[in-house]
Motif scaffolding. Structure first.
Motif, PDB file in Angstrom:
ATOM      1  N   PHE A  33       0.828  -1.204   0.000  1.00  0.00           N
ATOM      2  CA  PHE A  33       0.000   0.000   0.000  1.00  0.00           C
ATOM      3  C   PHE A  33       0.866   1.259   0.000  1.00  0.00           C
ATOM      4  CE2 PHE A  33      -2.289   3.301   2.461  1.00  0.00           C
ATOM      5  CZ  PHE A  33      -3.308   3.538   1.561  1.00  0.00           C
ATOM      6  N   PRO A  35       0.406   5.204   0.416  1.00  0.00           N
ATOM      7  CA  PRO A  35      -0.526   6.277   0.757  1.00  0.00           C
ATOM      8  C   PRO A  35      -0.456   7.472  -0.185  1.00  0.00           C
ATOM      9  CG  PRO A  35       1.099   5.973   2.503  1.00  0.00           C
ATOM     10  CD  PRO A  35       1.336   4.911   1.490  1.00  0.00           C
ATOM     11  N   PHE A  63      -1.451  12.514   6.385  1.00  0.00           N
ATOM     12  CA  PHE A  63      -2.406  11.489   5.971  1.00  0.00           C
ATOM     13  C   PHE A  63      -3.741  11.763   6.650  1.00  0.00           C
ATOM     14  CE2 PHE A  63      -3.619   6.776   5.976  1.00  0.00           C
ATOM     15  CZ  PHE A  63      -3.957   6.785   4.633  1.00  0.00           C
ATOM     16  N   ARG A  76      -3.803   7.436  10.347  1.00  0.00           N
ATOM     17  CA  ARG A  76      -2.415   7.009  10.430  1.00  0.00           C
ATOM     18  C   ARG A  76      -2.309   5.554  10.031  1.00  0.00           C
ATOM     19  NH1 ARG A  76      -0.417   4.809  15.533  1.00  0.00           N
ATOM     20  NH2 ARG A  76      -2.213   4.183  16.766  1.00  0.00           N
ATOM     21  N   LEU A  77      -1.196   5.237   9.419  1.00  0.00           N
ATOM     22  CA  LEU A  77      -0.910   3.857   9.070  1.00  0.00           C
ATOM     23  C   LEU A  77      -0.396   3.160  10.323  1.00  0.00           C
ATOM     24  CD1 LEU A  77       0.832   4.269   5.610  1.00  0.00           C
ATOM     25  CD2 LEU A  77      -1.449   3.374   6.074  1.00  0.00           C
ATOM     26  N   PRO A  80       1.242  -2.174   7.308  1.00  0.00           N
ATOM     27  CA  PRO A  80       1.074  -2.106   5.852  1.00  0.00           C
ATOM     28  C   PRO A  80      -0.393  -2.250   5.447  1.00  0.00           C
ATOM     29  CG  PRO A  80       2.868  -3.596   6.446  1.00  0.00           C
ATOM     30  CD  PRO A  80       2.147  -3.243   7.718  1.00  0.00           C
ATOM     31  N   GLY A  81      -0.932  -1.210   4.830  1.00  0.00           N
ATOM     32  CA  GLY A  81      -2.317  -1.232   4.385  1.00  0.00           C
ATOM     33  C   GLY A  81      -3.345  -1.177   5.504  1.00  0.00           C
ATOM     34  N   ARG A  82      -2.915  -0.894   6.712  1.00  0.00           N
ATOM     35  CA  ARG A  82      -3.815  -0.840   7.871  1.00  0.00           C
ATOM     36  C   ARG A  82      -3.888   0.592   8.389  1.00  0.00           C
ATOM     37  NH1 ARG A  82      -2.364  -6.385  11.123  1.00  0.00           N
ATOM     38  NH2 ARG A  82      -2.497  -7.742   9.292  1.00  0.00           N
ATOM     39  N   ILE A  83      -5.112   1.086   8.451  1.00  0.00           N
ATOM     40  CA  ILE A  83      -5.320   2.503   8.748  1.00  0.00           C
ATOM     41  C   ILE A  83      -6.233   2.664   9.960  1.00  0.00           C
ATOM     42  CG2 ILE A  83      -6.293   4.660   7.849  1.00  0.00           C
ATOM     43  CD1 ILE A  83      -5.854   3.415   4.998  1.00  0.00           C
ATOM     44  N   TRP A  93      -8.761  -1.653   6.657  1.00  0.00           N
ATOM     45  CA  TRP A  93      -7.690  -2.393   6.004  1.00  0.00           C
ATOM     46  C   TRP A  93      -7.880  -2.275   4.507  1.00  0.00           C
ATOM     47  CZ3 TRP A  93      -6.183  -7.660   8.591  1.00  0.00           C
ATOM     48  CH2 TRP A  93      -5.794  -7.428   9.913  1.00  0.00           C
TER      49      TRP A  93
END
Length: 146
Positions: A33, A35, A63, A76-77, A80-83, A93
């Motif tokens: 991912f 951003p 972000f 915020r991350l 990986p790919g998780r927000i 996700w």
């Protein structure tokens, strides 16, 4: 004693995940991912567990995520790919993005909801089919896709 057992069962029922995703199915956010490439405007073209139609605006630095339904706020991350986003009650996700970052699938691990996003107001049939496969693979109930 029966009252205590009933109270425990009612409490446990409140702890179960929503019925939009099979929690026994594995779920994975994409590791690659980016951003910065994800930043910009998106249309929520379909969803599970919510009414679709929100417009999304994602900022890269800082972000942020703002939608016409959920409000705006910092994001915020957290992997990986998780927000984690202030505007959402559950972690988001990123389950899939196409090569050109034109279409995406975002979901919550608890199955509360999932969203199909596209840069255009409609998602082309090939990417829609791919998005449906991603949802299915991650255990989402496609019958709820609107």
């Amino acid at each position: 004693m029966r009252v205590l057992i009933l109270a425990v069962l009612i409490g446990l029922a409140g702890c179960t995940a929503p019925g939009n995703r099979d929690r026994a199915a594995p779920i994975a956010a994409i590791v690659s991912f980016d951003p910065a490439r994800f930043a910009g405007d998106w249309h929520e073209v379909a969803a599970i567990g919510r009414v679709p139609g929100a417009r999304w605006q994602v900022g890269a630095a800082p972000f942020t995520i703002a939608t016409t339904k959920d409000g705006a706020g910092a994001a915020r991350l957290v992997g990986p790919g998780r927000i984690e986003a202030a505007a959402f009650p559950a972690p988001l996700w990123v389950l899939w993005v196409d090569e050109g970052y034109r279409s995406a699938v975002i979901g919550t691990p608890d199955g509360r909801f999932a969203m199909l996003l596209d840069r255009a107001a409609t998602m082309p049939a090939d990417r829609l089919a791919a998005a449906r496969e991603v949802l299915d693979w991650n255990g989402y109930d496609l019958a709820g896709l609107r």
